[in-house]
Structure formats: structure tokens, C-alpha cells
Design an enzyme around this catalytic site. Structure first.
Site, PDB file in Angstrom:
ATOM      1  N   PHE A  62       0.810  -1.230   0.000  1.00 18.96           N
ATOM      2  CA  PHE A  62       0.000   0.000   0.000  1.00 18.96           C
ATOM      3  C   PHE A  62       0.845   1.282   0.000  1.00 18.96           C
ATOM      4  O   PHE A  62       0.306   2.382   0.075  1.00 18.96           O
ATOM      5  CB  PHE A  62      -0.991  -0.008   1.171  1.00 18.96           C
ATOM      6  CG  PHE A  62      -2.213  -0.874   0.930  1.00 18.96           C
ATOM      7  CD1 PHE A  62      -2.489  -1.404  -0.324  1.00 18.96           C
ATOM      8  CD2 PHE A  62      -3.100  -1.155   1.966  1.00 18.96           C
ATOM      9  CE1 PHE A  62      -3.620  -2.189  -0.550  1.00 18.96           C
ATOM     10  CE2 PHE A  62      -4.242  -1.935   1.750  1.00 18.96           C
ATOM     11  CZ  PHE A  62      -4.497  -2.460   0.498  1.00 18.96           C
ATOM     12  N   ARG A  63       2.167   1.146  -0.053  1.00 20.34           N
ATOM     13  CA  ARG A  63       3.076   2.245  -0.437  1.00 20.34           C
ATOM     14  C   ARG A  63       3.234   3.383   0.555  1.00 20.34           C
ATOM     15  O   ARG A  63       3.899   4.364   0.229  1.00 20.34           O
ATOM     16  CB  ARG A  63       2.646   2.849  -1.793  1.00 20.34           C
ATOM     17  CG  ARG A  63       2.396   1.861  -2.914  1.00 20.34           C
ATOM     18  CD  ARG A  63       3.604   1.034  -3.214  1.00 20.34           C
ATOM     19  NE  ARG A  63       3.472   0.287  -4.472  1.00 20.34           N
ATOM     20  CZ  ARG A  63       4.221  -0.762  -4.762  1.00 20.34           C
ATOM     21  NH1 ARG A  63       5.127  -1.208  -3.926  1.00 20.34           N
ATOM     22  NH2 ARG A  63       4.065  -1.382  -5.907  1.00 20.34           N
ATOM     23  N   ASN A  93       8.122  -3.290   1.901  1.00 21.97           N
ATOM     24  CA  ASN A  93       8.973  -2.537   0.958  1.00 21.97           C
ATOM     25  C   ASN A  93       8.414  -1.147   0.664  1.00 21.97           C
ATOM     26  O   ASN A  93       8.227  -0.761  -0.486  1.00 21.97           O
ATOM     27  CB  ASN A  93       9.190  -3.333  -0.343  1.00 21.97           C
ATOM     28  CG  ASN A  93       7.910  -3.706  -1.057  1.00 21.97           C
ATOM     29  OD1 ASN A  93       6.855  -3.806  -0.439  1.00 21.97           O
ATOM     30  ND2 ASN A  93       7.987  -3.911  -2.365  1.00 21.97           N
ATOM     31  N   HIS A 175       9.296 -14.126  -0.814  1.00 22.80           N
ATOM     32  CA  HIS A 175       9.319 -13.969  -2.273  1.00 22.80           C
ATOM     33  C   HIS A 175      10.475 -14.832  -2.755  1.00 22.80           C
ATOM     34  O   HIS A 175      11.622 -14.561  -2.424  1.00 22.80           O
ATOM     35  CB  HIS A 175       9.550 -12.501  -2.622  1.00 22.80           C
ATOM     36  CG  HIS A 175       9.620 -12.246  -4.093  1.00 22.80           C
ATOM     37  ND1 HIS A 175       8.732 -11.419  -4.737  1.00 22.80           N
ATOM     38  CD2 HIS A 175      10.457 -12.710  -5.061  1.00 22.80           C
ATOM     39  CE1 HIS A 175       9.014 -11.385  -6.036  1.00 22.80           C
ATOM     40  NE2 HIS A 175      10.060 -12.157  -6.247  1.00 22.80           N
ATOM     41  N   HIS A 229       2.911 -15.954  -3.859  1.00 17.66           N
ATOM     42  CA  HIS A 229       2.652 -15.855  -5.306  1.00 17.66           C
ATOM     43  C   HIS A 229       3.256 -16.973  -6.171  1.00 17.66           C
ATOM     44  O   HIS A 229       4.153 -16.742  -6.972  1.00 17.66           O
ATOM     45  CB  HIS A 229       3.035 -14.492  -5.860  1.00 17.66           C
ATOM     46  CG  HIS A 229       4.312 -13.887  -5.321  1.00 17.66           C
ATOM     47  ND1 HIS A 229       5.469 -14.579  -5.195  1.00 17.66           N
ATOM     48  CD2 HIS A 229       4.580 -12.623  -4.910  1.00 17.66           C
ATOM     49  CE1 HIS A 229       6.407 -13.779  -4.726  1.00 17.66           C
ATOM     50  NE2 HIS A 229       5.886 -12.591  -4.537  1.00 17.66           N
ATOM     51  N   ASP A 299      -1.360  -9.660  -3.883  1.00 15.45           N
ATOM     52  CA  ASP A 299      -0.081  -9.002  -4.196  1.00 15.45           C
ATOM     53  C   ASP A 299      -0.357  -7.659  -4.904  1.00 15.45           C
ATOM     54  O   ASP A 299       0.379  -7.261  -5.807  1.00 15.45           O
ATOM     55  CB  ASP A 299       0.813  -9.902  -5.062  1.00 15.45           C
ATOM     56  CG  ASP A 299       2.252  -9.416  -5.133  1.00 15.45           C
ATOM     57  OD1 ASP A 299       2.611  -8.487  -4.387  1.00 15.45           O
ATOM     58  OD2 ASP A 299       3.019  -9.970  -5.937  1.00 15.45           O
ATOM     59  N   HIS A 303       1.552   0.859  -9.285  1.00 15.28           N
ATOM     60  CA  HIS A 303       2.486   1.855  -9.815  1.00 15.28           C
ATOM     61  C   HIS A 303       1.661   2.731 -10.739  1.00 15.28           C
ATOM     62  O   HIS A 303       0.643   2.274 -11.278  1.00 15.28           O
ATOM     63  CB  HIS A 303       3.599   1.183 -10.627  1.00 15.28           C
ATOM     64  CG  HIS A 303       4.439   0.226  -9.844  1.00 15.28           C
ATOM     65  ND1 HIS A 303       5.434   0.624  -8.989  1.00 15.28           N
ATOM     66  CD2 HIS A 303       4.429  -1.131  -9.793  1.00 15.28           C
ATOM     67  CE1 HIS A 303       6.003  -0.436  -8.435  1.00 15.28           C
ATOM     68  NE2 HIS A 303       5.399  -1.515  -8.905  1.00 15.28           N
TER      69      HIS A 303
HETATM   70  O1  DOR Z   1       5.636  -7.389  -9.004  1.00 13.88           O
HETATM   71  C1  DOR Z   1       5.872  -7.146  -7.833  1.00 13.88           C
HETATM   72  N1  DOR Z   1       5.710  -5.925  -7.332  1.00 13.88           N
HETATM   73  N2  DOR Z   1       6.325  -8.134  -7.049  1.00 13.88           N
HETATM   74  C2  DOR Z   1       6.790  -7.881  -5.814  1.00 13.88           C
HETATM   75  O2  DOR Z   1       7.244  -8.788  -5.173  1.00 13.88           O
HETATM   76  C3  DOR Z   1       6.805  -6.514  -5.276  1.00 13.88           C
HETATM   77  C4  DOR Z   1       5.779  -5.696  -5.933  1.00 13.88           C
HETATM   78  C5  DOR Z   1       5.909  -4.211  -5.640  1.00 13.88           C
HETATM   79  O3  DOR Z   1       6.060  -3.855  -4.473  1.00 13.88           O
HETATM   80  O4  DOR Z   1       5.853  -3.428  -6.574  1.00 13.88           O
END
Ligand code: DOR
Length: 437
Positions: A62-63, A93, A175, A229, A299, A303
Site C-alpha cells: 500500500f506504499r 517494501n 518472495h 505468489h 499481491d 504503480h
Molecule cells: O511485481 C511485484 N511488485 N512483485 C513484488 O514482489 C513486489 C511488488 C511491488 O512492491 O511493486
């Protein structure tokens, strides 16, 4: 004491679908088929509708903090509610990463202010923060990137992985893509890359090799491990020989897309692990069907389209999906790919069990009243530019999915109703009834 009656809906559980009235008191299921004389403060008519258990999405991005131009906890949790998801577990992340007690505290505080559905957060492993991961009890689990993806979290050294599996007790989710092989595959292609090369670089062999390595760690250390995944037949084969404390997950993009979709969708379907062949896609469905994979999760990895439109390999990996999770699966059920009961098992009962979630997972007396009221015949039109997720696009743009979430309820509180959302602030952190790791 407040009492709510949901009248006339078809309740969906892993073991069947039955028409029942539902009585909810103080946010929990009090009774199914209560006597007509039962006192209620409010009545919702769900005649002709299905009542699905609230889905629990154990893998979202969720960034927030740091990358909130793509998504934030408020928009991500709203998209979740619209997709029938009543609790999410978020990956580390972000920027900064969730790799310390302070970072986790900050995320929990933000979520309390911002979310409309319940939440949990993974602690990210760096290889240097194992002492923290050993002590932390507020995280839903430990996430290890054994194979790099978006961001710079990566633990690939065997010694560090042995240490994490030996010293920690929280369940581990990983992952898995073999970093050495992925790099070698990229080097072998030698520049001039096009989007379909993504699946040659991050191939099935890389995923299966890393999965086998991690299952070996889990077996030797008797440590709970959830393979995120699953994208290939080879990983499903690896999973068939696993200890009972190892579980696995499948995501909509690997169930509904394959390498033949690059021509149509380009980098919109660029994700890690990459799409595999049509046969691999069928193998992931079969593994869900036969119980080799227990969990369905999105997942969700938003973006912006501008970022996605960069030429490969500068285009980032990941795609949004949580907003359409229940319609995607109901649509799949309408095509005979799965049943409503399986959606309830894969999306709610199984993740609740695997992650030791207190009060979650099913339409059962005593559990939290987390559910969605769904019209399984109505069509959900997916259109770029009119989405709740902040990135505002979808790889399913232009589709009409059979199944529409009318409302979503979290602990008896209406989080979503026909395009409207509750004010944030009523969501709560997930509670864990920890088993032995
Ligand atoms: O495609 C992906 N995007 N796989 C991931 O493991 C991380 C994710 C992301 O955070 O953009």
C-alpha cells in the site's frame, strides 16, 4: 449494545451455501437464524444476495510511507473494502522499509488514522535485524525477499537465512526467485530487452529453485513458511513434497493472465514473479483445486501508468488488483473455474487459520462480523480513470465481471456501500493467536 439483522441472504462458507438471517451484536456474529422475536436496532435486507465472509488479503503493497503517489493506506484500504476484503497484511517494501520497531510503530499509527478495513504489517528481514524480528510480537509475520523485487530488500546469503529461520518464531512469508539465476538469465539475453523477456529472465526454474531452497530451510528448522505468489507448475511440484507447516498462495494475475497476454497488455502485466505459460497458469489453478495451494491473495502492487509506460526494463513490476478481488473470483466461479465455497476457503478461512488471526475467517457465531453483501449476477464494469486505487488503472480495464460487491462490513461496521466509504478511524490491528512456529 447494538444489534443488526442481515435478512434473507445466502451465507457462503467453505462447507456450503445456506439462506440464513444473521444477527450481529457489538461487532460479532451472535446468531444465524435468530428467532423472529429477537430484538434488533437495524435491519438490512439481503434477499437475493450472497453474504461472503470478509476476505483476508495476506499480501498487499500500500506504499505508505514514502511512495504515496502510487497508493496510500486510506486509498488502498478503500479499494480493499470495495473488493470484499475486510483485512489486509501489508508488505515491508515502503520507504522507509518496515524493518525496525519504530518503522512498525509508525505504520500501525498511520493505519489507525487512515484505514477503513482491519490491518496487519509484516516485519521485513534485512539479515541485520534478526534480533528485532526475534522479539517483535506486533507484526503479522516476517517477510523475506529471497530474490529481489521492487525496493532493495534482499536476503540471499545462506548463512543469514539459516540465522533467520533458526532464531525467529513469527511465521515467515517469502518472495522466492533465485537471484543468481535471474541475473544470469538477464545477462544471457544481453541487452535490447523487450517486455516478454521478463518471463525468460524470471523463469519457472528460478522460482522453483528458490522455493525448494526455502522449503528445505523451513523443514530443517521446523519453521512455519508461506510461499508467496506461486506462478508455475514447477513450484507446485516442489510444494507437493513439503512438511505440513509449509503453505502457499496464488494471486489473480497468475490465475487470469499468462505470457500470451504481453502482446495485448505489455508492461501492465509485468510483475514479479513474472507471468508464465498457459500450462503453468492451469497448474496453479489445479494446485488450488487439489489443496497444494491454500490461499488466494492479491499481491496488489500499484504503480502509476506513467511509471508502467517506461520502456522495459525501466518499467516497474507490479499491478493493482484488490479492488476487483471478489468480482474476479465470482466471475471465475460463473465460468466454472471454482465455487463460492472455495472462494470462502481460499480467501478467508484458510488465511485466518494460517496466520493465527483471532476472530476472523468465517461466518460463525462468536467471530468478528466481517462480510460482504454481494449481487453475484450483477456486472462490475472495470474502467481506467474511475477506480478507487490511487494509481487509477487496472489490467482488467474494459472487462465486465460477473459479481458486484454492494457493501462490506468490518466488525459489524459498514466500511463500504455502493461507492461510498466510511470515514477512516474505525479499523483495528489484527490480533494473533500464535501457535508454535
Ligand atoms: O511485481 C511485484 N511488485 N512483485 C513484488 O514482489 C513486489 C511488488 C511491488 O512492491 O511493486
Amino acid at each position: 449494545m447494538s444489534r443488526l439483522l442481515i435478512r434473507g441472504g445466502h451465507c457462503v462458507r467453505p462447507d456450503g451455501v445456506t439462506q440464513q438471517n444473521i444477527l450481529i451484536e457489538n461487532g460479532a456474529f451472535l446468531d444465524f437464524d435468530p428467532p423472529a422475536s429477537a430484538h434488533t436496532d437495524d435491519v438490512i435486507d439481503a434477499t437475493g444476495m450472497h453474504v461472503f465472509p470478509g476476505l483476508i488479503d495476506d499480501q498487499v503493497h500500500f506504499r505508505e510511507p514514502g511512495l504515496t503517489h502510487k497508493e496510500d493506506l486510506r486509498t488502498g484500504s478503500m479499494a480493499a473494502a470495495k473488493g470484499g476484503v475486510t483485512a489486509f497484511m501489508e508488505m515491508p517494501n515502503t520507504s522507509p522499509t518496515t524493518t525496525s520497531a519504530d518503522a512498525l510503530s509508525a505504520k500501525l499509527a498511520r493505519a489507525k488514522r487512515s484505514c477503513v478495513v482491519d490491518y496487519g504489517f509484516f516485519g521485513g528481514a534485512t539479515g541485520q535485524n534478526t534480533a528485532w524480528l526475534r522479539e517483535e510480537t506486533r507484526a503479522c509475520g516476517i517477510k523475506i525477499f529471497i530474490g529481489s523485487s521492487t525496493g532493495d530488500l534482499l536476503v540471499d546469503e545462506q548463512e543469514l537465512l539459516e540465522e533467520i529461520f533458526a532464531q525467529t518464531r513469527l511465521p515467515i512469508a517469502a518472495h522466492c526467485e533465485d537471484e543468481t539465476l535471474v541475473r544470469a538469465n538477464a545477462a544471457a539475453l544481453d541487452g535490447g530487452l523487450v517486455i516478454s523477456d521478463h518471463s525468460k529472465i524470471r523463469n519457472a526454474e528460478a522460482a522453483a529453485k528458490s522455493a525448494a531452497r526455502t522449503i528445505d530451510l523451513a523443514r530443517r528448522h521446523k519453521h512455519r513458511f508461506h510461499l508467496l505468489h506461486v506462478s508455475s507448475a514447477a513450484e507446485c511440484d516442489v510444494l507437493r513434497d513439503r512438511p505440513e507447516w509449509v503453505t502457499a498462495e496464488a494471486c489473480p494475475h497468475h490465475l487470469f493472465f499468462d505470457t500470451t497476454d504481453y502482446d495485448r497488455l505489455g508492461s501492465r502485466v509485468q510483475m514479479n514473479p513474472a507471468l508464465k505459460s498457459p500450462e503453468d497458469k492451469e497448474a496453479v489453478w489445479a494446485a488450488l483445486q487439489d489443496g497444494t495451494i491454500e490461499v488466494l491473495a492479491t499481491d496488489h502492487a500499484p504503480h502509476t501508468l506513467e511509471e508502467k509506460d517506461e520502456p522495459y526494463p525501466r518499467s516497474p513490476s507490479g499491478l493493482p488488483s484488490i479492488e476487483w478481488l471478489l468480482p474476479l473470483m465470482i466471475n471465475a466461479a460463473s465460468e466454472g473455474r471454482c465455487t463460492f465455497e472455495q472462494i470462502a476457503a481460499w480467501g478467508a478461512a484458510n488465511p485466518a487459520k494460517i496466520w493465527d488471526l483471532k476472530g476472523k475467517g468465517s461466518l460463525k457465531v462468536g467471530l468478528d462480523a466481517d462480510f460482504s453483501i454481494v449481487d453475484t449476477e450483477a456486472l462490475s464494469e472495470v474502467q481506467d480513470g474511475s477506480q478507487v486505487t490511487k494509481c487509477n488503472w487496472s489490467p482488467w480495464h474494459g472487462s465486465a465481471l460477473r459479481g458486484m460487491v454492494c457493501s462490506t462490513w468490518v466488525r459489524g461496521f459498514r466500511a463500504y456501500h455502493e461507492g461510498q466509504f466510511a470515514d477512516p478511524g474505525s479499523a483495528q490491528p489484527l490480533q494473533y493467536e500464535r501457535g508454535v512456529s
